[in-house]
Design a protein around this motif. Structure first.
Motif, PDB file in Angstrom:
ATOM      1  N   THR A  21       0.860  -1.178   0.000  1.00 60.49           N
ATOM      2  CA  THR A  21       0.000   0.000   0.000  1.00 60.49           C
ATOM      3  C   THR A  21       0.895   1.225   0.000  1.00 60.49           C
ATOM      4  N   TYR A  22       0.771   2.031  -1.060  1.00 62.03           N
ATOM      5  CA  TYR A  22       1.553   3.264  -1.114  1.00 62.03           C
ATOM      6  C   TYR A  22       0.908   4.302  -0.207  1.00 62.03           C
ATOM      7  N   LYS A  23       1.713   4.931   0.631  1.00 66.16           N
ATOM      8  CA  LYS A  23       1.206   6.022   1.461  1.00 66.16           C
ATOM      9  C   LYS A  23       1.663   7.343   0.852  1.00 66.16           C
ATOM     10  N   SER A  28      -3.821   6.697   1.084  1.00 63.32           N
ATOM     11  CA  SER A  28      -3.061   5.494   0.783  1.00 63.32           C
ATOM     12  C   SER A  28      -3.651   4.799  -0.437  1.00 63.32           C
ATOM     13  N   VAL A  29      -2.755   4.286  -1.267  1.00 61.31           N
ATOM     14  CA  VAL A  29      -3.157   3.597  -2.489  1.00 61.31           C
ATOM     15  C   VAL A  29      -2.808   2.119  -2.364  1.00 61.31           C
ATOM     16  N   PRO A  30      -3.817   1.272  -2.122  1.00 62.50           N
ATOM     17  CA  PRO A  30      -3.508  -0.156  -2.089  1.00 62.50           C
ATOM     18  C   PRO A  30      -3.182  -0.628  -3.506  1.00 62.50           C
ATOM     19  N   SER A  31      -2.000  -1.189  -3.690  1.00 63.00           N
ATOM     20  CA  SER A  31      -1.561  -1.549  -5.041  1.00 63.00           C
ATOM     21  C   SER A  31      -1.477  -3.050  -5.267  1.00 63.00           C
ATOM     22  N   LEU A  32      -1.240  -3.799  -4.199  1.00 64.01           N
ATOM     23  CA  LEU A  32      -1.200  -5.249  -4.339  1.00 64.01           C
ATOM     24  C   LEU A  32      -2.030  -5.896  -3.231  1.00 64.01           C
ATOM     25  N   GLY A  49      -1.091  -7.953 -17.175  1.00 64.47           N
ATOM     26  CA  GLY A  49      -2.173  -7.386 -16.370  1.00 64.47           C
ATOM     27  C   GLY A  49      -2.478  -6.001 -16.860  1.00 64.47           C
ATOM     28  N   PRO A  50      -3.644  -5.495 -16.508  1.00 67.47           N
ATOM     29  CA  PRO A  50      -4.018  -4.159 -16.966  1.00 67.47           C
ATOM     30  C   PRO A  50      -3.091  -3.087 -16.397  1.00 67.47           C
ATOM     31  N   SER A  51      -3.048  -1.953 -17.056  1.00 64.97           N
ATOM     32  CA  SER A  51      -2.178  -0.859 -16.618  1.00 64.97           C
ATOM     33  C   SER A  51      -2.551  -0.413 -15.208  1.00 64.97           C
ATOM     34  N   GLY A  52      -1.558  -0.195 -14.382  1.00 63.44           N
ATOM     35  CA  GLY A  52      -1.796   0.288 -13.027  1.00 63.44           C
ATOM     36  C   GLY A  52      -2.204  -0.792 -12.040  1.00 63.44           C
ATOM     37  N   CYS A  53      -2.065  -2.070 -12.430  1.00 63.36           N
ATOM     38  CA  CYS A  53      -2.508  -3.138 -11.526  1.00 63.36           C
ATOM     39  C   CYS A  53      -1.416  -3.496 -10.532  1.00 63.36           C
ATOM     40  N   GLY A  54      -0.237  -2.915 -10.675  1.00 57.97           N
ATOM     41  CA  GLY A  54       0.804  -3.174  -9.679  1.00 57.97           C
ATOM     42  C   GLY A  54       1.911  -4.091 -10.160  1.00 57.97           C
ATOM     43  N   LYS A  55       2.068  -4.233 -11.460  1.00 51.25           N
ATOM     44  CA  LYS A  55       3.124  -5.122 -11.984  1.00 51.25           C
ATOM     45  C   LYS A  55       4.502  -4.574 -11.647  1.00 51.25           C
ATOM     46  N   SER A  56       4.697  -3.286 -11.930  1.00 51.58           N
ATOM     47  CA  SER A  56       6.003  -2.685 -11.624  1.00 51.58           C
ATOM     48  C   SER A  56       6.266  -2.723 -10.134  1.00 51.58           C
ATOM     49  N   THR A  57       5.207  -2.498  -9.363  1.00 52.05           N
ATOM     50  CA  THR A  57       5.331  -2.553  -7.909  1.00 52.05           C
ATOM     51  C   THR A  57       5.828  -3.929  -7.474  1.00 52.05           C
ATOM     52  N   LEU A  58       5.229  -4.961  -8.040  1.00 53.80           N
ATOM     53  CA  LEU A  58       5.626  -6.325  -7.697  1.00 53.80           C
ATOM     54  C   LEU A  58       7.099  -6.550  -8.025  1.00 53.80           C
ATOM     55  N   ASP A 168      11.070  -5.233 -16.592  1.00 53.14           N
ATOM     56  CA  ASP A 168       9.805  -4.506 -16.546  1.00 53.14           C
ATOM     57  C   ASP A 168       9.509  -3.898 -17.919  1.00 53.14           C
ATOM     58  N   GLU A 169       8.706  -4.584 -18.683  1.00 52.34           N
ATOM     59  CA  GLU A 169       8.356  -4.130 -20.036  1.00 52.34           C
ATOM     60  C   GLU A 169       9.570  -3.647 -20.813  1.00 52.34           C
ATOM     61  N   PRO A 170      10.562  -4.513 -20.972  1.00 50.93           N
ATOM     62  CA  PRO A 170      11.808  -4.052 -21.595  1.00 50.93           C
ATOM     63  C   PRO A 170      11.627  -3.638 -23.054  1.00 50.93           C
ATOM     64  N   THR A 201       5.063  -7.636 -18.958  1.00 53.05           N
ATOM     65  CA  THR A 201       4.798  -7.190 -20.317  1.00 53.05           C
ATOM     66  C   THR A 201       3.333  -6.816 -20.496  1.00 53.05           C
ATOM     67  N   HIS A 202       3.110  -5.976 -21.493  1.00 56.18           N
ATOM     68  CA  HIS A 202       1.742  -5.650 -21.888  1.00 56.18           C
ATOM     69  C   HIS A 202       1.264  -6.537 -23.020  1.00 56.18           C
ATOM     70  N   SER A 203       2.224  -7.241 -23.615  1.00 57.94           N
ATOM     71  CA  SER A 203       1.913  -7.979 -24.829  1.00 57.94           C
ATOM     72  C   SER A 203       1.659  -9.450 -24.513  1.00 57.94           C
TER      73      SER A 203
HETATM   74  N1  LIG Z   1       5.291   5.940  -5.723  1.00 62.60           N
HETATM   75  C1  LIG Z   1       3.953   5.742  -5.721  1.00 62.60           C
HETATM   76  N2  LIG Z   1       3.166   6.411  -4.845  1.00 62.60           N
HETATM   77  C2  LIG Z   1       1.829   6.213  -4.820  1.00 62.60           C
HETATM   78  N3  LIG Z   1       1.177   5.368  -5.618  1.00 62.60           N
HETATM   79  C3  LIG Z   1       1.903   4.668  -6.513  1.00 62.60           C
HETATM   80  C4  LIG Z   1       3.331   4.826  -6.615  1.00 62.60           C
HETATM   81  N4  LIG Z   1       3.764   4.009  -7.593  1.00 62.60           N
HETATM   82  C5  LIG Z   1       2.677   3.387  -8.073  1.00 62.60           C
HETATM   83  N5  LIG Z   1       1.553   3.762  -7.433  1.00 62.60           N
HETATM   84  C6  LIG Z   1       0.203   3.276  -7.673  1.00 62.60           C
HETATM   85  O1  LIG Z   1       0.214   1.880  -7.582  1.00 62.60           O
HETATM   86  C7  LIG Z   1      -0.510   1.318  -8.638  1.00 62.60           C
HETATM   87  C8  LIG Z   1       0.330   0.297  -9.334  1.00 62.60           C
HETATM   88  O2  LIG Z   1       1.404   0.958  -9.979  1.00 62.60           O
HETATM   89  P1  LIG Z   1       2.416   0.162 -10.894  1.00 62.60           P
HETATM   90  O3  LIG Z   1       3.375   1.118 -11.423  1.00 62.60           O
HETATM   91  O4  LIG Z   1       2.932  -1.005 -10.144  1.00 62.60           O
HETATM   92  O5  LIG Z   1       1.435  -0.353 -12.062  1.00 62.60           O
HETATM   93  P2  LIG Z   1       1.778  -1.204 -13.359  1.00 62.60           P
HETATM   94  O6  LIG Z   1       0.979  -2.428 -13.312  1.00 62.60           O
HETATM   95  O7  LIG Z   1       3.226  -1.357 -13.505  1.00 62.60           O
HETATM   96  O8  LIG Z   1       1.200  -0.257 -14.500  1.00 62.60           O
HETATM   97  P3  LIG Z   1       1.753  -0.093 -15.986  1.00 62.60           P
HETATM   98  O9  LIG Z   1       1.368  -1.339 -16.700  1.00 62.60           O
HETATM   99  O10 LIG Z   1       0.988   1.073 -16.505  1.00 62.60           O
HETATM  100  O11 LIG Z   1       3.219   0.126 -15.910  1.00 62.60           O
HETATM  101  C9  LIG Z   1      -0.933   2.437  -9.556  1.00 62.60           C
HETATM  102  O12 LIG Z   1      -2.324   2.594  -9.439  1.00 62.60           O
HETATM  103  C10 LIG Z   1      -0.229   3.649  -9.060  1.00 62.60           C
HETATM  104  O13 LIG Z   1      -1.124   4.733  -8.997  1.00 62.60           O
END
Ligand SMILES: Nc1ncnc2c1ncn2[C@@H]1O[C@H](COP(=O)(O)OP(=O)(O)OP(=O)(O)O)[C@@H](O)[C@H]1O
Ligand SMILES: [Mg+2]
Lengths: 265, 266
Positions: A21-23, A28-32, A49-58, A168-170, A201-203
């Motif tokens: 959860t990003y604070k 706070s933004v729950p991301s995973l 996964g769809p954009s913004g679902c937290g892949k990069s976060t993972l 990450d989406e190289p 990946t998005h593909s």
């Molecule tokens: N530093 C941050 N602070 C707050 N919220 C964040 C931060 N980084 C990411 N988020 C939120 O966490 C969620 C997941 O972000 P993330 O970058 O992991 O998505 P993603 O799956 O990689 O998206 P994309 O496919 O578009 O790259 C997003 O909704 C984003 O708003």
């Protein structure tokens, strides 16, 4: 979820109950949502996964670049709390240093770790050859095409011989043709180096073409929605994309996105 | 026909263009003074200025040196204090919130108003001039360096962290080089301001330097001498600026603005 594996597995990356959860100031933004995932040694796992679902976060959590809110990640049995030695990362953009040549950019990995560059000359030469960058080692990144830059970034991620490669989406910024060629090359590199690979990946075709398993994530907050075992013979060449089984996999995976009402590509 | 073409080819060279423009301005200036019969105590004709430059050259050269030293001293101090100060500011938000407002506040104080104070504190030597040049020159260095250090790509920092490099190594290998173009931008502004600062210092409390010459000439309505001194001051600024540009060329040939020439060399 996929059926439990019966065979004896050699788990390399173990993710248990992982949440993030990003604070921020605005709340706070729950991301995973809790994520559980095991990745075997030498396995190639792709995450879509769809954009913004937290892949990069993972990915950043696995890399130890972000602290987890709860849950654990173990790599080779050791808890990941900060970046560990045994990992190489490729980001969406190549992030090469413009004042360093291709070779020196790859060597950055070695120098930043305080190791002796001389010990890695051979590894660099070998990687440059594998990545088809021979003859470009003394060029600067801005003299290279986007695909070549990304290949240099992959070399940099591999030069210290980590057992885990995170990407990450190289190829997100490349055109479709170059991307397919890069896919074939990445498969070759993986085949030659036998790393454990986590590719975001998005593909969907890219995921199916490259991976042993494809993990489908749900929209934010992300969780594992499905896992597909890709049972296609290796080594795969690009013509496999016309194979009915390949098409089947991509269709099945794409359905998740239609159901979620989101599709990026 | 060939005259036109050769004029064109001369005008085509980078080094010639500013000189050409200067010549045109000088001719226009001379014409204006003649046509409108402007008396020399308002605007002297360029010929007078040149005459004065040649005639007074030994004195002018002698007075140029103290100004040059004060400028270089102030500039060096600006770089030596400004860059580390910017590093400090860029390193922590807390430090930034303490320091930055004070810096901006102090920058807004007119230097000419406080310069006499330096004379009271430090006497008539070179020191108050250096301080004055420093006070004008340091601000652009700090602002540009902070900007450069902060604009670094987030992925780049993640990459450095994934390589498990300590803060010093990350700073030297990644942060500092990527901030260099910005730092040089600040230094170039700084050196021209340092010239101004040195002259301001000489205005209020000095018996040497081009600033002093300017003041004396002003008092005597000696406009040709004044213009001659101004000309030397500007040339000093130009030469110092060009030296920095050259240093930049050597240090960061990889920067986007220089890639054409750089790639051409290799
Ligand atoms: N530093 C941050 N602070 C707050 N919220 C964040 C931060 N980084 C990411 N988020 C939120 O966490 C969620 C997941 O972000 P993330 O970058 O992991 O998505 P993603 O799956 O990689 O998206 P994309 O496919 O578009 O790259 C997003 O909704 C984003 O708003
Ligand atoms: Mg992402």
């Amino acid at each position: 979820m996929s059926a439990p594996h019966v065979a004896v597995r050699n788990v390399h990356i173990e993710i248990r109950g992982l949440t993030k959860t990003y604070k921020s100031k605005t709340g706070s933004v729950p991301s995973l949502k809790p994520i559980d995932l095991d990745i075997d040694k030498g396995e190639f796992v792709a995450i879509v996964g769809p954009s913004g679902c937290g892949k990069s976060t993972l990915l950043k959590l696995v890399a130890g670049l972000l602290p987890a809110t709860s849950g654990t990640i173990r790599i080779g049995g050791a808890n990941v709390k900060e970046p560990i030695d045994d990992i190489g990362i490729v980001f969406q953009s190549p992030v090469l240093l413009p004042w360093r040549t291709v070779r020196d950019n790859i060597m950055l990995q070695i120098q930043m770790r305080g190791r002796r560059a001389a010990d890695y000359e051979e590894a660099v030469a070998r990687l440059l050859k594998t990545a088809g960058l021979e003859g470009f080692e003394h060029r600067f990144p801005w003299e290279l095409s986007g695909g070549m830059q990304q290949r240099a970034a992959i070399c940099r991620a591999l030069v210290h011989d980590p057992s885990v490669l995170l990407m990450d989406e190289p190829f997100g910024a490349l055109d479709a043709m170059t991307r397919e060629r890069m896919n074939a090359e990445l498969q070759r590199i993986w085949y030659a180096t036998k790393k454990t690979v986590l590719l975001i990946t998005h593909s969907i075709p890219e995921a199916v073409f490259l991976a042993d398993r494809v993990v489908v994530m749900s929209s934010r907050p992300g969780s594992v929605e499905a896992i597909y075992d890709i049972d296609l013979p290796r080594p795969r060449d690009l013509s496999i994309m016309g194979d009915p089984r390949f098409v089947r996999y991509t269709q099945d995976i794409r359905k998740h996105f239609f159901a979620q009402g989101e599709l990026d590509h | 026909m060939w005259i036109l073409r050769s004029v064109k080819s001369i005008a085509g060279s980078d080094a010639i263009r500013p000189v050409l423009l200067m010549l045109i301005i000088l001719v226009a200036w001379d014409l204006c003074v003649r046509i409108f019969r402007i008396p020399p105590y308002l605007i002297p004709a360029p010929t007078y200025v040149v005459y004065e430059l040649v005639n007074q050259w030994p004195m002018l050269l002698r007075e140029t040196l103290p100004t040059l030293y004060a400028t270089l001293g102030g500039f060096a101090l600006s770089a030596l204090v400004g860059i580390p100060l910017a590093m400090l500011i860029a390193s922590s938000r807390t430090i930034e919130s303490y320091l930055y407002p004070i810096l901006v506040f102090s920058q807004s104080i007119p230097k000419i108003a406080v310069a006499p104070l330096f004379v009271v504190w430090f006497g008539f030597g070179i020191f108050p001039k250096v301080i004055s040049a420093f006070l004008l020159g340091v601000f652009p260095v700090v602002v540009a360096t902070v900007l450069g250090l902060k604009s670094i790509d987030k992925d780049m920092l993640d990459l450095a962290r994934s390589m498990r490099a300590g803060p010093l190594r990350t700073f030297l290998r990644v942060r500092l080089p990527s901030a260099l173009p910005s730092i040089f931008g600040g230094l170039k502004v700084s050196i021209t301001l340092a010239v101004v600062g040195a002259v301001v210092g000489e205005f209020v409390g000095s018996n040497s330097g081009l600033g002093y010459v300017l003041q004396v000439a002003n008092g005597n309505f000696d406009l040709p001498l004044m213009f001659a001194a101004l000309f030397i001051l500007s040339m000093m600024g130009v030469v110092l600026f060009m030296l920095l540009d050259f240093a930049e060329h050597l240090l960061i040939p990889w920067h986007a603005s220089r890639r054409d020439e750089f790639a051409g060399q290799t």
